[in-house]
Design an enzyme around this catalytic site. Structure first.
Site, PDB file in Angstrom:
ATOM      1  N   SER A  88      52.619  37.495  48.112  1.00  0.00           N
ATOM      2  CA  SER A  88      52.133  38.157  49.324  1.00  0.00           C
ATOM      3  C   SER A  88      50.643  37.832  49.406  1.00  0.00           C
ATOM      4  CB  SER A  88      52.325  39.677  49.204  1.00  0.00           C
ATOM      5  OG  SER A  88      52.322  40.297  50.464  1.00  0.00           O
ATOM      6  N   TYR A 160      45.093  44.937  54.107  1.00  0.00           N
ATOM      7  CA  TYR A 160      45.936  44.807  52.916  1.00  0.00           C
ATOM      8  C   TYR A 160      46.851  46.032  52.770  1.00  0.00           C
ATOM      9  CZ  TYR A 160      47.360  44.319  48.042  1.00  0.00           C
ATOM     10  OH  TYR A 160      48.106  44.232  46.880  1.00  0.00           O
ATOM     11  N   LYS A 164      50.968  45.825  52.815  1.00  0.00           N
ATOM     12  CA  LYS A 164      51.863  46.249  51.740  1.00  0.00           C
ATOM     13  C   LYS A 164      52.815  47.348  52.223  1.00  0.00           C
ATOM     14  CE  LYS A 164      51.970  44.526  48.405  1.00  0.00           C
ATOM     15  NZ  LYS A 164      52.656  43.228  48.154  1.00  0.00           N
TER      16      LYS A 164
HETATM   17  P1  NAP Z   1      47.644  36.445  43.490  1.00  0.00           P
HETATM   18  O1  NAP Z   1      47.341  35.942  42.128  1.00  0.00           O
HETATM   19  O2  NAP Z   1      46.670  36.197  44.583  1.00  0.00           O
HETATM   20  O3  NAP Z   1      49.074  35.903  43.921  1.00  0.00           O
HETATM   21  C1  NAP Z   1      49.510  35.924  45.241  1.00  0.00           C
HETATM   22  C2  NAP Z   1      50.640  34.926  45.365  1.00  0.00           C
HETATM   23  O4  NAP Z   1      51.187  34.992  46.677  1.00  0.00           O
HETATM   24  C3  NAP Z   1      50.193  33.478  45.137  1.00  0.00           C
HETATM   25  O5  NAP Z   1      51.180  32.806  44.403  1.00  0.00           O
HETATM   26  C4  NAP Z   1      50.106  32.940  46.549  1.00  0.00           C
HETATM   27  O6  NAP Z   1      50.307  31.546  46.661  1.00  0.00           O
HETATM   28  C5  NAP Z   1      51.278  33.669  47.178  1.00  0.00           C
HETATM   29  N1  NAP Z   1      51.201  33.631  48.634  1.00  0.00           N
HETATM   30  C6  NAP Z   1      50.257  34.184  49.437  1.00  0.00           C
HETATM   31  N2  NAP Z   1      50.510  33.883  50.728  1.00  0.00           N
HETATM   32  C7  NAP Z   1      51.652  33.132  50.724  1.00  0.00           C
HETATM   33  C8  NAP Z   1      52.435  32.505  51.723  1.00  0.00           C
HETATM   34  N3  NAP Z   1      52.108  32.573  53.037  1.00  0.00           N
HETATM   35  N4  NAP Z   1      53.544  31.814  51.360  1.00  0.00           N
HETATM   36  C9  NAP Z   1      53.895  31.715  50.052  1.00  0.00           C
HETATM   37  N5  NAP Z   1      53.184  32.267  49.043  1.00  0.00           N
HETATM   38  C10 NAP Z   1      52.093  32.965  49.385  1.00  0.00           C
HETATM   39  O7  NAP Z   1      47.851  38.019  43.462  1.00  0.00           O
HETATM   40  P2  NAP Z   1      48.563  38.985  42.411  1.00  0.00           P
HETATM   41  O8  NAP Z   1      47.527  39.940  41.951  1.00  0.00           O
HETATM   42  O9  NAP Z   1      49.356  38.234  41.427  1.00  0.00           O
HETATM   43  O10 NAP Z   1      49.535  39.773  43.398  1.00  0.00           O
HETATM   44  C11 NAP Z   1      50.925  39.561  43.412  1.00  0.00           C
HETATM   45  C12 NAP Z   1      51.599  40.705  44.109  1.00  0.00           C
HETATM   46  O11 NAP Z   1      51.249  41.949  43.486  1.00  0.00           O
HETATM   47  C13 NAP Z   1      51.229  40.859  45.579  1.00  0.00           C
HETATM   48  O12 NAP Z   1      52.385  41.238  46.288  1.00  0.00           O
HETATM   49  C14 NAP Z   1      50.211  41.995  45.562  1.00  0.00           C
HETATM   50  O13 NAP Z   1      50.149  42.672  46.788  1.00  0.00           O
HETATM   51  C15 NAP Z   1      50.785  42.862  44.458  1.00  0.00           C
HETATM   52  N6  NAP Z   1      49.800  43.764  43.846  1.00  0.00           N
HETATM   53  C16 NAP Z   1      48.706  43.266  43.198  1.00  0.00           C
HETATM   54  C17 NAP Z   1      47.802  44.157  42.606  1.00  0.00           C
HETATM   55  C18 NAP Z   1      46.570  43.683  41.860  1.00  0.00           C
HETATM   56  O14 NAP Z   1      45.714  44.506  41.513  1.00  0.00           O
HETATM   57  N7  NAP Z   1      46.449  42.397  41.554  1.00  0.00           N
HETATM   58  C19 NAP Z   1      48.017  45.553  42.708  1.00  0.00           C
HETATM   59  C20 NAP Z   1      49.152  46.009  43.385  1.00  0.00           C
HETATM   60  C21 NAP Z   1      50.048  45.101  43.942  1.00  0.00           C
HETATM   61  P3  NAP Z   1      49.044  30.507  46.735  1.00  0.00           P
HETATM   62  O15 NAP Z   1      48.619  30.279  45.305  1.00  0.00           O
HETATM   63  O16 NAP Z   1      49.633  29.306  47.384  1.00  0.00           O
HETATM   64  O17 NAP Z   1      47.984  31.185  47.568  1.00  0.00           O
END
Ligand code: NAP
Length: 346
Positions: A88, A160, A164
Site C-alpha cells: 500500500s 494516509y 488505510k
Molecule cells: P514500505 O516499506 O514503504 O512498503 C510499501 C510497499 O507497498 C512497497 O513494496 C511498495 O512498492 C508497495 N506499493 C506502494 N504502492 C504500490 C502500488 N501502486 N502498486 C504495487 N505496490 C505498491 O512500507 P511498510 O512499512 O513495509 O508498510 C507495509 C504495509 O504496512 C502498508 O500497508 C502500511 O500501510 C502498513 N503499516 C505500516 C506501518 C509502519 O509503521 N511502517 C504501520 C502500520 C501499517 P515499491 O517498492 O514499488 O514502492
C-alpha cells in the site's frame, strides 16, 4: 517425503514489513510468491532478503503487479492457498493530491481480494493499520479496540489515515458482499520499528534515523505506540493459519504508547557516544503549533500533542497466542541495523 507447505502470495516484496513476512514464511518452509511493480526489481529485492538472512530462496518467486492495474494479479494468486496483502502507498507526510495515496490503497485492496476469490484462495490477511482504528477523535481516555474505526472528518486525519481506513472498509465490504468462502483477517500495526532491510527507511524507523543524525532539534510532546517488525510479520503468519482469526481484526502493539523523548533516552542509555547527536530537549507545544503554520508536515501532529491514545493488543495475544518483544528491543534493533549499514552519521 513430506509434502511442501502451502503457497503464500505476499504483495509488495520490496517493502519493509513484506520482506520480514517473506523471511519468516521461507524459514517455516512455505512456498512464497511476491509481487513487485516491475520484475527489474527482482534481483535487488533478492539481494536485500539474502543480506537479511533469507533461507530457502529457491522457494521464492516473483510476479509483476501494480495496485492500480488488473494486470498480473491473476498470475500472482494462481495456486496460492493464502495471500498476505501488505503493499500500500506509505506516505505519512503531507501529500498535495490525497487520491495518489487513497486510490491505489482502496482499489488495490479490492483488486487483490477479487483475484484471490477468483483463484480459490482460502484466506487473505490484509495489513491495515492502527490509523484505521483510532484517528480523527477528540482527546479521549477511551481504550481503543478492534471495535473502533477512525473518523475521517475528525482532527489530525491525513491522506494516509483515509487510505488505510477506506482500504480496510472496502476489503470487509468485498468479503461481506462478494467474498463467498474466501476468509479475511486484518492486522492493525502501530508504529513499526525493527531491523531495517536494504537502504530504504520506512516511516516509523525514520524517527530513529533522524534522532541518531541529530536531524531533530528536540522531541515534540508526542506519544507513540511501537511494535517490532518481526512481531508484525509473526502476527500475519498466525492470522493466516489460526482458524479463529477468520473474520477478525487484530491491533498489534508491543504495549502502551511511549513519549517520543523516551526514545532518545533509550538510545542514549544503550548506545552511549554512538548516540551523541540524539537530542535531549523537548520542543514546547507552542513552538510546534507556530511551526505548523509554515510547515505542512507538522500539521497532523498538532492534534496529538500530549495525547497518548490508549489501546490494547489483548485480542491478538488471546486469539493468536501472539507475544511481542518490548518496544526497547524494536528501537535498538532499528538503531543497530542503521549503524551497521552506515545509514546514520557517525
Ligand atoms: P514500505 O516499506 O514503504 O512498503 C510499501 C510497499 O507497498 C512497497 O513494496 C511498495 O512498492 C508497495 N506499493 C506502494 N504502492 C504500490 C502500488 N501502486 N502498486 C504495487 N505496490 C505498491 O512500507 P511498510 O512499512 O513495509 O508498510 C507495509 C504495509 O504496512 C502498508 O500497508 C502500511 O500501510 C502498513 N503499516 C505500516 C506501518 C509502519 O509503521 N511502517 C504501520 C502500520 C501499517 P515499491 O517498492 O514499488 O514502492
Amino acid at each position: 517425503m513430506t509434502a511442501p507447505l502451502p503457497r503464500v502470495l505476499v504483495t509488495g516484496g520490496s517493502g519493509f514489513i513484506a520482506g520480514h513476512c517473506i523471511l519468516q514464511l521461507l524459514a517455516e518452509g512455505y512456498q512464497v510468491r511476491t509481487t513487485v511493480r516491475s520484475l527489474a526489481r527482482e534481483s535487488a529485492v533478492r539481494s536485500v532478503l539474502s543480506d537479511a538472512g533469507m533461507v530457502n530462496g529457491a522457494a521464492l518467486s516473483f510476479v509483476a503487479a501494480d495496485l492500480t492495474s488488473d494486470s498480473g494479479w491473476p498470475d500472482a494468486v494462481a495456486g496460492c492457498d493464502y495471500v498476505l496483502h501488505v503493499a500500500s502507498p506509505v506516505h505519512v507526510e503531507h501529500v498535495e493530491n490525497e487520491d495518489d495515496v487513497i486510490v491505489p490503497a482502496v482499489q488495490g485492496s479490492v483488486r487483490v481480494l477479487r483475484a484471490a476469490h477468483d483463484a480459490g484462495v482460502k484466506r487473505v490477511v490484509l495489513t491495515s493499520a492502527f490509523h484505521a482504528v483510532a484517528y480523527g477523535y477528540a482527546r479521549t481516555d477511551h481504550q481503543f479496540t478492534e471495535e473502533d474505526w477512525s473518523v475521517l472528518d475528525g482532527p489530525g486525519v491525513t491522506a494516509y489515515t483515509k487510505s488505510k481506513t477506506l482500504a480496510e472498509r472496502a476489503a470487509w465490504d468485498f468479503i461481506g458482499n462478494e467474498g463467498g468462502s474466501l476468509e479475511l483477517a486484518t492486522i492493525l500495526p502501530v508504529a513499526v520499528m525493527g531491523p531495517v532491510m536494504g537502504t530504504q527507511i520506512s516511516g516509523s524507523n525514520n524517527i530513529i534515523q533522524r534522532s541518531l543524525n541529530g536531524a531533530m532539534p528536540g522531541y515534540p510532546h508526542l506519544w507513540i505506540p511501537i511494535v517490532d517488525v518481526r512481531d508484525v510479520a509473526k502476527a500475519h503468519l498466525l492470522a493466516m493459519t489460526t482458524p479463529e482469526a477468520a473474520g477478525q481484526r487484530f491491533i498489534v502493539s508491543s504495549g502502551p504508547a511511549i513519549e517520543m523523548k523516551a526514545i532518545g533516552v533509550i538510545l542514549k542509555t544503550a548506545l552511549g557516544a554512538r548516540a551523541k547527536h540524539v537530542p535531549s530537549r523537548s520542543i514546547p507545544n507552542g513552538i510546534v503549533r507556530i511551526g505548523s503554520r509554515f510547515n505542512k508536515e507538522l500539521r497532523p501532529f498538532v492534534a496529538d500533542l500530549g495525547f497518548a491514545r490508549k489501546m490494547t493488543s489483548e485480542k491478538a495475544r488471546r486469539v493468536l497466542g501472539w507475544q511481542p518483544r518490548d518496544p526497547e528491543e524494536a528501537i535498538l534493533a532499528t538503531a543497530d541495523s542503521l549503524i551497521r549499514k552506515d545509514l546514520v552519521k557517525a
